[in-house]
Scaffold this motif. Structure first.
Motif, PDB file in Angstrom:
ATOM      1  N   CYS A   1      -7.690  11.182  20.684  1.00 58.73           N
ATOM      2  CA  CYS A   1      -6.574  10.286  21.031  1.00 58.73           C
ATOM      3  C   CYS A   1      -7.028   8.828  21.063  1.00 58.73           C
ATOM      4  O   CYS A   1      -6.288   7.926  20.631  1.00 58.73           O
ATOM      5  CB  CYS A   1      -5.971  10.673  22.373  1.00 58.73           C
ATOM      6  SG  CYS A   1      -5.037  12.204  22.324  1.00 58.73           S
ATOM      7  N   ALA A   2      -8.235   8.576  21.541  1.00 56.98           N
ATOM      8  CA  ALA A   2      -8.751   7.204  21.579  1.00 56.98           C
ATOM      9  C   ALA A   2      -8.927   6.663  20.160  1.00 56.98           C
ATOM     10  O   ALA A   2      -8.570   5.504  19.872  1.00 56.98           O
ATOM     11  CB  ALA A   2     -10.077   7.165  22.333  1.00 56.98           C
TER      12      ALA A   2
ATOM     13  N   GLN B   1      -7.344   7.684  17.425  1.00 57.21           N
ATOM     14  CA  GLN B   1      -6.018   7.499  16.822  1.00 57.21           C
ATOM     15  C   GLN B   1      -5.319   6.261  17.383  1.00 57.21           C
ATOM     16  O   GLN B   1      -4.631   5.540  16.654  1.00 57.21           O
ATOM     17  CB  GLN B   1      -5.153   8.743  17.048  1.00 57.21           C
ATOM     18  CG  GLN B   1      -5.645   9.971  16.321  1.00 57.21           C
ATOM     19  CD  GLN B   1      -5.760   9.750  14.820  1.00 57.21           C
ATOM     20  OE1 GLN B   1      -4.891   9.143  14.184  1.00 57.21           O
ATOM     21  NE2 GLN B   1      -6.858  10.227  14.245  1.00 57.21           N
ATOM     22  N   SER B   2      -5.513   5.998  18.670  1.00 58.34           N
ATOM     23  CA  SER B   2      -4.910   4.799  19.269  1.00 58.34           C
ATOM     24  C   SER B   2      -5.529   3.538  18.683  1.00 58.34           C
ATOM     25  O   SER B   2      -4.835   2.548  18.435  1.00 58.34           O
ATOM     26  CB  SER B   2      -5.103   4.808  20.789  1.00 58.34           C
ATOM     27  OG  SER B   2      -4.444   5.904  21.358  1.00 58.34           O
TER      28      SER B   2
ATOM     29  N   ASN C   1      -4.144   2.916  15.255  1.00 56.38           N
ATOM     30  CA  ASN C   1      -2.744   2.481  15.264  1.00 56.38           C
ATOM     31  C   ASN C   1      -2.540   1.179  16.034  1.00 56.38           C
ATOM     32  O   ASN C   1      -1.432   0.857  16.443  1.00 56.38           O
ATOM     33  CB  ASN C   1      -1.846   3.574  15.835  1.00 56.38           C
ATOM     34  CG  ASN C   1      -1.750   4.759  14.910  1.00 56.38           C
ATOM     35  OD1 ASN C   1      -1.636   4.590  13.700  1.00 56.38           O
ATOM     36  ND2 ASN C   1      -1.807   5.956  15.464  1.00 56.38           N
TER      37      ASN C   1
ATOM     38  N   ALA D   1      -3.413   0.125  19.107  1.00 49.15           N
ATOM     39  CA  ALA D   1      -2.992   0.198  20.517  1.00 49.15           C
ATOM     40  C   ALA D   1      -4.250   0.162  21.392  1.00 49.15           C
ATOM     41  O   ALA D   1      -4.725   1.189  21.865  1.00 49.15           O
ATOM     42  CB  ALA D   1      -2.192   1.458  20.775  1.00 49.15           C
TER      43      ALA D   1
ATOM     44  N   ALA E   1      -4.113   1.762  24.961  1.00 47.58           N
ATOM     45  CA  ALA E   1      -4.148   3.228  24.962  1.00 47.58           C
ATOM     46  C   ALA E   1      -5.542   3.729  24.603  1.00 47.58           C
ATOM     47  O   ALA E   1      -6.037   4.712  25.179  1.00 47.58           O
ATOM     48  CB  ALA E   1      -3.119   3.781  23.991  1.00 47.58           C
ATOM     49  N   CYS E   2      -6.186   3.041  23.671  1.00 47.03           N
ATOM     50  CA  CYS E   2      -7.551   3.420  23.287  1.00 47.03           C
ATOM     51  C   CYS E   2      -8.481   3.303  24.486  1.00 47.03           C
ATOM     52  O   CYS E   2      -9.312   4.195  24.731  1.00 47.03           O
ATOM     53  CB  CYS E   2      -8.027   2.526  22.138  1.00 47.03           C
ATOM     54  SG  CYS E   2      -9.711   2.893  21.607  1.00 47.03           S
TER      55      CYS E   2
END
Length: 112
Positions: A19-20, A22-23, A26, A28, A31-32
């Motif tokens: 998730c980190a 992908q953030s 993208n 973000a 979020a990362c």
């Protein structure tokens, strides 16, 4: 049970790391950073669980060494019982008589 917990920690770490990434891809960064911090918390939890498991093993070994063996316990009980006897006659007569040399031997009075 510890293996299952470590497997769950590994899966959670992998998911948070994914998730980190992908953030970050993208754009973000907030979020990362949150996912990266979560991954760090999972690593701390894994290390802490390992330390707790080591402490439990050490305490189990210490408790096992502290318990006396049955032979030692019976010898200790016999030593305590023998230490309470003042003389062999007292032990043989259940406290009614004493040896001639016993320090507890004294005149008995019948006065009540």
């Amino acid at each position: 049970m510890a293996g299952l917990l470590h497997t769950a920690y590994g899966a959670l770490f992998g998911w948070l790391a994914w998730c980190a990434v992908q953030s970050a891809r993208n754009h973000a960064p907030w979020a990362c950073a949150a996912f990266a911090a979560g991954s760090c918390f999972v690593l701390v939890a894994v290390i802490r669980e390992g330390d707790l498991a080591d402490a439990r093993r050490r305490e189990a070994v210490r408790a096992q060494r502290a318990t006396p063996h049955p032979a030692d316990a019976s010898a200790a009980a016999a030593a305590v019982a023998l230490a309470g006897w003042c003389c062999t006659a007292w032990a043989a007569t259940a406290g009614a008589e004493h040896d001639q040399a016993c320090r507890h031997r004294g005149p008995r009075s019948n006065a009540a």
